[in-house]
Design a protein around this motif. Structure first.
Motif, mmCIF file in Angstrom:
data_model
loop_
_atom_site.group_PDB
_atom_site.id
_atom_site.type_symbol
_atom_site.label_atom_id
_atom_site.label_comp_id
_atom_site.label_asym_id
_atom_site.label_seq_id
_atom_site.Cartn_x
_atom_site.Cartn_y
_atom_site.Cartn_z
ATOM 1 N N CYS A 74 0.820 -1.208 0.000
ATOM 2 C CA CYS A 74 0.000 0.000 0.000
ATOM 3 C C CYS A 74 0.860 1.267 0.000
ATOM 4 N N ASN A 75 2.030 1.201 0.636
ATOM 5 C CA ASN A 75 2.899 2.372 0.728
ATOM 6 C C ASN A 75 3.863 2.510 -0.439
ATOM 7 N N GLY A 76 3.945 1.472 -1.297
ATOM 8 C CA GLY A 76 4.789 1.578 -2.473
ATOM 9 C C GLY A 76 5.911 0.567 -2.593
ATOM 10 N N PRO A 77 6.582 0.148 -1.486
ATOM 11 C CA PRO A 77 7.691 -0.782 -1.668
ATOM 12 C C PRO A 77 7.233 -2.168 -2.130
ATOM 13 N N CYS A 78 8.136 -2.878 -2.758
ATOM 14 C CA CYS A 78 7.871 -4.229 -3.245
ATOM 15 C C CYS A 78 8.036 -5.194 -2.063
ATOM 16 N N VAL A 79 6.991 -5.970 -1.736
ATOM 17 C CA VAL A 79 7.040 -6.872 -0.578
ATOM 18 C C VAL A 79 6.750 -8.313 -0.992
ATOM 19 N N LYS A 80 7.325 -9.246 -0.232
ATOM 20 C CA LYS A 80 7.187 -10.674 -0.489
ATOM 21 C C LYS A 80 5.796 -11.151 -0.071
ATOM 22 N N THR A 81 5.215 -12.045 -0.893
ATOM 23 C CA THR A 81 3.920 -12.641 -0.539
ATOM 24 C C THR A 81 4.123 -14.137 -0.297
ATOM 25 N N ALA A 82 3.097 -14.809 0.182
ATOM 26 C CA ALA A 82 3.164 -16.250 0.418
ATOM 27 C C ALA A 82 2.981 -17.030 -0.879
ATOM 28 N N THR A 83 2.568 -16.341 -1.947
ATOM 29 C CA THR A 83 2.302 -16.986 -3.226
ATOM 30 C C THR A 83 3.606 -17.274 -3.962
ATOM 31 N N LYS A 84 3.740 -18.487 -4.481
ATOM 32 C CA LYS A 84 4.936 -18.839 -5.244
ATOM 33 C C LYS A 84 4.711 -18.555 -6.720
ATOM 34 N N CYS A 85 5.817 -18.289 -7.436
ATOM 35 C CA CYS A 85 5.716 -18.043 -8.879
ATOM 36 C C CYS A 85 6.642 -18.961 -9.646
#
Length: 56
Positions: A45-56
């Motif tokens: 929400c604030n702009g930085p790129c953050v890690k999610t639990a979803t794998k790619c």
């Protein structure tokens, strides 16, 4: 109760930042930004790129 506190916090933040809308996310919120070590990264929400639990 949490909603009231959140609304009051947004109003206070709006006064401090002198913005019409406080608590608004960046337009890129939730959009994909990277794939590192098999994990998907999205804009927070604030702009930085953050890690999610979803794998790619």
């Amino acid at each position: 109760m949490n909603r009231v506190i959140g609304t009051m916090g947004d109003k206070l933040l709006g006064l401090v930042l002198r913005e019409k809308r406080a608590g608004a996310c960046v337009p890129e919120h939730g959009q994909f930004c990277a794939c590192r070590s098999h994990y998907r990264y999205v804009y927070s929400c604030n702009g930085p790129c953050v890690k999610t639990a979803t794998k790619c």
